[in-house]
Structure formats: C-alpha cells, structure tokens
Motif scaffolding. Structure first.
Motif, PDB file in Angstrom:
ATOM      1  N   VAL A 152      35.518  41.362  42.196  1.00 13.17           N
ATOM      2  CA  VAL A 152      36.418  40.289  41.766  1.00 13.17           C
ATOM      3  C   VAL A 152      37.073  39.628  42.975  1.00 13.17           C
ATOM      4  CG1 VAL A 152      38.562  39.803  40.528  1.00 13.17           C
ATOM      5  CG2 VAL A 152      36.841  41.284  39.494  1.00 13.17           C
ATOM      6  N   ARG A 153      37.509  40.463  43.946  1.00  9.84           N
ATOM      7  CA  ARG A 153      38.136  39.888  45.148  1.00  9.84           C
ATOM      8  C   ARG A 153      37.153  39.028  45.936  1.00  9.84           C
ATOM      9  NH1 ARG A 153      40.429  45.174  45.391  1.00  9.84           N
ATOM     10  NH2 ARG A 153      38.845  45.825  46.887  1.00  9.84           N
ATOM     11  N   THR A 169      34.587  37.361  44.727  1.00 10.08           N
ATOM     12  CA  THR A 169      34.381  36.124  43.970  1.00 10.08           C
ATOM     13  C   THR A 169      35.546  35.164  44.158  1.00 10.08           C
ATOM     14  OG1 THR A 169      33.074  37.320  42.323  1.00 10.08           O
ATOM     15  CG2 THR A 169      33.955  35.170  41.680  1.00 10.08           C
ATOM     16  N   GLU A 170      36.765  35.691  44.108  1.00 12.57           N
ATOM     17  CA  GLU A 170      37.949  34.849  44.300  1.00 12.57           C
ATOM     18  C   GLU A 170      37.988  34.271  45.713  1.00 12.57           C
ATOM     19  OE1 GLU A 170      41.110  37.483  43.335  1.00 12.57           O
ATOM     20  OE2 GLU A 170      40.970  37.117  41.163  1.00 12.57           O
ATOM     21  N   ALA A 171      37.593  35.074  46.717  1.00  9.25           N
ATOM     22  CA  ALA A 171      37.588  34.591  48.095  1.00  9.25           C
ATOM     23  C   ALA A 171      36.572  33.463  48.274  1.00  9.25           C
ATOM     24  CB  ALA A 171      37.280  35.730  49.053  1.00  9.25           C
ATOM     25  N   ALA A 181      35.490  31.429  45.917  1.00  6.01           N
ATOM     26  CA  ALA A 181      36.000  30.251  45.223  1.00  6.01           C
ATOM     27  C   ALA A 181      37.093  29.557  46.041  1.00  6.01           C
ATOM     28  CB  ALA A 181      36.541  30.644  43.847  1.00  6.01           C
ATOM     29  N   ALA A 182      37.953  30.369  46.683  1.00  7.47           N
ATOM     30  CA  ALA A 182      39.018  29.786  47.508  1.00  7.47           C
ATOM     31  C   ALA A 182      38.438  29.049  48.711  1.00  7.47           C
ATOM     32  CB  ALA A 182      39.975  30.887  47.966  1.00  7.47           C
ATOM     33  N   GLU A 194      35.473  27.676  48.898  1.00  8.04           N
ATOM     34  CA  GLU A 194      34.838  26.444  48.418  1.00  8.04           C
ATOM     35  C   GLU A 194      35.874  25.373  48.117  1.00  8.04           C
ATOM     36  OE1 GLU A 194      31.811  25.012  44.813  1.00  8.04           O
ATOM     37  OE2 GLU A 194      32.306  27.130  45.104  1.00  8.04           O
TER      38      GLU A 194
END
Length: 252
Positions: free
Chosen positions: A104-105, A107-109, A111-112, A114
């Motif tokens: 999850v971390r 994926t969030e990184a 997305a951030a 991008e």
C-alpha cells in the motif's frame, strides 16, 4: 361362679403428629445443602485427576470463590491442522500484514510521484502547453539555419507552396529550410509543433520554431526577431516577433 378375666398391661400406641410447617422447611434445607455439597465436589474431582482434564492444567487451577482456569503458555503456540491444512502462526500473520502494508505504501508513493510530475508539468506550462527547461540543442546550427532562410527574405512570395521556385506558405518555408539540413518536417503547423520539444522563452535559440495558436509558424532568428512567410500579397520577411506564441525546438 365365672372366673374373672385377666386383663394384661395396656399398650399405648404413639400418636402420629401432623407435620408442622417448621418441619417441612427443615427437610427442604437439608436436601438443598446435600445437593450443594455434591455440586461443589464435582470440580474438585475433575481437577484432582479423576476427570479428563490434563494434570498439568489442573495444577495451575486456582479455586477461590469464582473458578479460574490458568492455561499454560505452551498451549497458545499449538499448530492447528485439519485435512492437510495448517493454520498460519502468529509470526506468519504479522509478516503477511506487513507485506500488505508495504504494498500500500509503495502504491501511494507511486501515485504521489505521478501527481508531483503532473503538477510540475502544469506549473511549467507556457501560453498553451508545457515546456522543457534547458532542452538539448538541435543537431544543426541554428545560426546557419537562419542564414539559409535569410536568402528568401523579400524574394519568395507567400502562397500555398513549399519551394522558392513557386511560393512559401508559413509551414512550407519551415519545411523547406529544415529539409535543407536533413530534417523532415510535415506540412501544417500542428504537425510541425508535434515534431519538437516545447521550451521556455528564456531558453529559446536562433533556429527554434515559433508556433502561433492561430495557425502560423516562423523561424526564431534571435534578438526578438523572426523569419516567416506572413500572408497573401507579401513576401518572406525578417521582422520583430509579434502576438502570442511559444517556442518548439526540433531535436533530430
């Protein structure tokens, strides 16, 4: 004369008394006490080894008012298995949760990152799009390209052609000049703009294209001037830049 009948000693039968209320209560109390004693004896029998409980567990049992059963720590670590399936251990469950949290971390990184890239691209936009800061120079000499285009100024009229023998449209001029340096540009302003890299005005160099949103293109000549084929009834001109435009560099 009749002999008198002998009378033996009289036997006095006990009189049955009717049960009193006090006597009935005493019987009930005695019965309840006996049942209570039997009930309390059962856990003692079970924990004393007479039942089916483990002796190791029984030795740790504490009976004080409420019955308390202390389970050995070793029992918590027993593996549960059935039909060739073994339940995961506490360590395995913790590792699985940590792996899921790490995914999850990540994926969030991503997305951030991008989103940050998109923000930077939007922030660096010029009049109609993004530009690249400090873009590479073209494979050609910008000064040589401008000098080549200069020979058509005041000589070749505006038209729909792409040859000095007939006429130059704005995109026909740029196509011909860049073609002389081995760089093919398609016709139409939008297609030529798509061939290059949008750049900031402060990074513009002689030989870059100047794209006008109204559908016009010219060659930047440096020092705030440009060479273009402007309109019907006019010839190729070398003149000051004008209107709203942005720069595109052709990198072959």
């Amino acid at each position: 004369m009749a002999e008198p009948r002998k009378v033996g000693p009289s036997i006095r039968l006990p009189r049955l008394k009717k049960p009193t209320k006090k006597g009935a209560v005493s019987v009930v109390v005695m019965t309840f006490a006996a049942a209570l004693i039997a009930t309390m004896a059962l856990p003692a029998y079970a924990f004393g080894g007479g039942g089916n409980f483990d002796n190791g567990v029984a030795t740790d049992a504490a009976l004080s008012g409420n019955q308390t059963l202390v389970v050995p720590d070793a029992s918590a670590a027993l593996a549960v298995s059935r039909d060739n399936y073994v339940a995961p251990t506490t360590e395995q469950l913790a590792a699985t949760r940590e792996a899921a949290a790490a995914a999850v971390r990540a994926t969030e990184a991503a997305a951030a990152a991008e989103a940050a890239a998109a923000t930077a691209k939007t922030t660096g936009a010029s009049n109609n799009g993004a530009f690249t800061v400090n873009p590479p120079s073209g494979s050609y000499s910008g000064a040589a390209l401008v000098a080549f285009a200069e020979q058509f100024v005041g000589v070749v009229p505006y038209g729909s052609g792409a040859s000095p023998d007939t006429s130059f449209g704005c995109d026909g001029l740029t196509q011909y000049v860049f073609g002389a340096f081995g760089i093919y540009l398609p016709r139409t302003v939008s297609n030529q703009a798509a061939m290059g890299i949008p750049i900031a005005p402060e990074d513009a160099q002689a030989g870059d294209l100047m794209i006008y949103p109204i559908g016009h293109v010219g060659i930047y000549a440096g020092d705030g001037t440009m060479i273009d084929s402007p309109d019907w009834g006019r010839f190729v001109e070398h003149r000051p830049v004008w209107g709203s435009y942005y720069f595109v560099r052709i990198v072959a």
